[in-house]
Design a protein around this motif. Structure first.
Motif, PDB file in Angstrom:
ATOM      1  N   PHE A   1       0.852  -1.193   0.000  1.00  0.00           N
ATOM      2  CA  PHE A   1       0.000   0.000   0.000  1.00  0.00           C
ATOM      3  C   PHE A   1       0.882   1.235   0.000  1.00  0.00           C
ATOM      4  O   PHE A   1       1.925   1.254   0.639  1.00  0.00           O
ATOM      5  CB  PHE A   1      -0.875   0.045   1.252  1.00  0.00           C
TER       6      PHE A   1
ATOM      7  N   PHE B   1       3.945   0.459   2.700  1.00  0.00           N
ATOM      8  CA  PHE B   1       3.736  -0.648   3.628  1.00  0.00           C
ATOM      9  C   PHE B   1       3.392  -1.906   2.838  1.00  0.00           C
ATOM     10  O   PHE B   1       2.508  -1.892   1.983  1.00  0.00           O
ATOM     11  CB  PHE B   1       2.588  -0.273   4.561  1.00  0.00           C
TER      12      PHE B   1
ATOM     13  N   ALA C   1       1.693  -5.224   3.042  1.00  0.00           N
ATOM     14  CA  ALA C   1       0.759  -5.967   3.890  1.00  0.00           C
ATOM     15  C   ALA C   1       0.856  -7.466   3.646  1.00  0.00           C
ATOM     16  O   ALA C   1       0.704  -8.266   4.567  1.00  0.00           O
ATOM     17  CB  ALA C   1      -0.670  -5.486   3.641  1.00  0.00           C
TER      18      ALA C   1
ATOM     19  N   PRO D   1      -1.609 -13.140  13.718  1.00  0.00           N
ATOM     20  CA  PRO D   1      -1.929 -12.028  14.612  1.00  0.00           C
ATOM     21  C   PRO D   1      -2.682 -10.898  13.896  1.00  0.00           C
ATOM     22  O   PRO D   1      -2.739 -10.885  12.663  1.00  0.00           O
ATOM     23  CB  PRO D   1      -0.558 -11.521  15.074  1.00  0.00           C
ATOM     24  N   ASN D   2      -3.201  -9.965  14.654  1.00  0.00           N
ATOM     25  CA  ASN D   2      -3.837  -8.769  14.064  1.00  0.00           C
ATOM     26  C   ASN D   2      -2.841  -8.083  13.139  1.00  0.00           C
ATOM     27  O   ASN D   2      -1.665  -7.934  13.484  1.00  0.00           O
ATOM     28  CB  ASN D   2      -4.252  -7.765  15.146  1.00  0.00           C
ATOM     29  N   GLY D   3      -3.337  -7.698  11.971  1.00  0.00           N
ATOM     30  CA  GLY D   3      -2.486  -6.956  11.037  1.00  0.00           C
ATOM     31  C   GLY D   3      -1.517  -7.822  10.242  1.00  0.00           C
ATOM     32  O   GLY D   3      -0.653  -7.301   9.527  1.00  0.00           O
ATOM     33  N   ALA D   4      -1.660  -9.154  10.332  1.00  0.00           N
ATOM     34  CA  ALA D   4      -0.711 -10.059   9.652  1.00  0.00           C
ATOM     35  C   ALA D   4      -0.850 -10.016   8.128  1.00  0.00           C
ATOM     36  O   ALA D   4       0.101 -10.328   7.413  1.00  0.00           O
ATOM     37  CB  ALA D   4      -0.912 -11.487  10.154  1.00  0.00           C
ATOM     38  N   GLY D   5      -2.051  -9.675   7.653  1.00  0.00           N
ATOM     39  CA  GLY D   5      -2.271  -9.617   6.208  1.00  0.00           C
ATOM     40  C   GLY D   5      -3.343 -10.578   5.711  1.00  0.00           C
ATOM     41  O   GLY D   5      -3.496 -10.786   4.507  1.00  0.00           O
ATOM     42  N   LYS D   6      -4.142 -11.124   6.632  1.00  0.00           N
ATOM     43  CA  LYS D   6      -5.148 -12.123   6.250  1.00  0.00           C
ATOM     44  C   LYS D   6      -6.262 -11.508   5.395  1.00  0.00           C
ATOM     45  O   LYS D   6      -6.576 -12.012   4.321  1.00  0.00           O
ATOM     46  CB  LYS D   6      -5.754 -12.761   7.515  1.00  0.00           C
ATOM     47  N   SER D   7      -6.846 -10.420   5.896  1.00  0.00           N
ATOM     48  CA  SER D   7      -7.949  -9.804   5.139  1.00  0.00           C
ATOM     49  C   SER D   7      -7.463  -9.269   3.800  1.00  0.00           C
ATOM     50  O   SER D   7      -8.184  -9.358   2.789  1.00  0.00           O
ATOM     51  CB  SER D   7      -8.580  -8.658   5.937  1.00  0.00           C
ATOM     52  N   THR D   8      -6.257  -8.743   3.783  1.00  0.00           N
ATOM     53  CA  THR D   8      -5.705  -8.239   2.515  1.00  0.00           C
ATOM     54  C   THR D   8      -5.573  -9.388   1.511  1.00  0.00           C
ATOM     55  O   THR D   8      -5.900  -9.228   0.326  1.00  0.00           O
ATOM     56  CB  THR D   8      -4.330  -7.575   2.755  1.00  0.00           C
TER      57      THR D   8
END
Ligand SMILES: Nc1ncnc2c1ncn2[C@@H]1O[C@H](COP(=O)(O)OP(=O)(O)OP(=O)(O)O)[C@@H](O)[C@H]1O
Length: 268
Positions: free
Chosen positions: A20, A37, A39, A58-65
Motif C-alpha cells: 500500500f 507498507f 501488507a 496475529p492482528n495486522g498479519a495480512g489475512k484480510s488483505t
C-alpha cells in the motif's frame, strides 16, 4: 487423455504481494522509508478442491488483505494468483459466480429489507435457476434454522441470526470456493457450535473448498485439517494442527501461531 488432475489447486498463489502507498517493486521490507507498507509479502499457497484450510495469524498479519485479493477486490502489487482458473482482479465478475464470501464483521445483506428479500435479490443477481434457488433456500432455512426470522428486516436480527443469513447469502449460488473471515466472531457458544457443525457438513457434503480466518482456535481444532499461519505478510507455518500438537500442548500451539513465530525454521 489429459495431464490435468483433480489435485490441481483451486487456489494458487505464487509470490503474492500487496504493498500500500507506493508503486510495485519498491518494497524489500514491510515498512519502507517513504511511508509505504507491504501488507502481504510474497505468499505461496496451493489449496486443492475440497480442502478446509484455516488461515490465521496475529492482528495486522495480512489475512484480510489476502482474502480481498482472492476475491478481486484488491489488485496484487506482484505475484501470480488464480482462483478456480480465474485471475481474480481481471475476471472479477465471472469469478463472483464461483466464490462466496462472508466477512464476520460486516453484512452483505440489505439492512432494511426482510432477510428473504435479500435472498431473492441475490437470486436475480446471480441468475440462480428458480428450482435450484428453491431447493437451496429450503435446505439452508432448515440447516441454519432461519425460518422464524426470514420475514424480519436484517437490522432487527441478532448477530447470530444475521451471521446465519450472511452464510446462506454466500452459498445460494453454489460457489466452489468460500472465504469466511471470522464467521464466529461475537457469537455465543451455541451459535458458534451450530456454525462449525454446519460448515463441516457443507464441506463434506458438497466438497466446497473453504478458507477460514479466525482467532478462535476451537474453530481450527474442529474444522481444519490444515492451517496456514502468516505474520508480517509472510507464511510462518503450513501444515496440520496435529503435527504441531505432536510435541506441544495446545496453549503453546496457539501462542506460537498467533504470535506469528516461524514454526518452519526455528533457527531464525
Ligand atoms: N488500504 C490500506 N492502506 C494501507 N494499509 C493497509 C490497508 N489495508 C490494510 N492495511 C494494513 O495492512 C496490514 C494487514 O492488514 P489486514 O487487514 O490484512 O490484517 P489482518 O491479518 O486481516 O488483521 P486482523 O486479524 O486484525 O483482521 C495492517 O497493518 C493494515 O493496517
Amino acid at each position: 487423455m489429459t495431464t490435468t488432475s483433480t489435485t490441481d489447486p483451486i487456489i494458487l498463489a505464487e509470490g503474492l504481494t500487496k504493498a500500500f502507498g507506493s508503486s510495485p517493486g519498491r518494497f524489500r521490507r514491510r515498512r519502507t522509508t517513504d511511508g509505504g507498507f507491504t501488507a502481504v509479502d510474497g505468499i505461496d499457497l496451493r489449496i486443492a478442491p475440497g480442502e478446509l484450510v484455516g488461515y490465521i495469524g496475529p492482528n495486522g498479519a495480512g489475512k484480510s488483505t489476502t482474502i480481498k485479493m482472492l476475491t478481486g477486490i484488491l489488485t496484487p502489487t506482484s505475484g501470480l494468483l488464480r482462483v478456480a482458473g480465474f485471475e481474480p482482479q481481471r475476471d472479477r465478475v465471472r469469478l463472483a459466480r464461483r466464490i462466496g464470501v462472508v466477512f464476520g464483521q460486516r453484512t452483505t445483506l440489505w439492512w432494511d429489507l426482510p432477510l428473504k428479500d435479500s435472498f431473492t435479490l441475490l437470486q436475480r443477481l446471480y441468475r440462480i435457476p428458480p428450482d435450484r434457488f428453491g431447493e437451496n433456500l429450503a435446505y439452508y432455512t432448515a440447516a441454519l434454522d432461519l425460518g422464524e426470522f426470514l420475514d424480519r428486516p436484517v437490522r432487527q436480527l441478532s448477530l447470530g441470526q444475521r451471521m446465519r443469513g450472511d452464510i446462506t447469502a454466500a452459498l445460494l449460488h453454489d460457489p466452489a470456493v468460500v472465504y469466511l473471515d471470522e464467521p464466529t466472531i461475537g457469537l455465543d457458544v451455541v451459535s458458534k457450535h451450530a456454525v462449525r457443525e454446519f460448515l463441516s457438513d457443507l464441506n463434506q457434503r458438497t466438497g466446497t473448498t473453504i478458507l477460514l480466518t479466525t482467532h478462535d482456535i476451537a474453530d481450527i481444532e474442529r474444522l481444519c485439517s490444515r492451517v496456514v499461519a502468516i505474520d508480517h505478510g509472510r507464511v510462518t507455518y503450513d501444515g496440520s494442527i496435529d503435527d504441531l500438537r505432536a510435541d506441544r500442548d495446545l496453549e503453546t500451539v496457539v501462542r506460537e501461531l498467533y504470535l506469528g513465530r516461524s514454526l518452519v525454521d526455528t533457527t531464525e
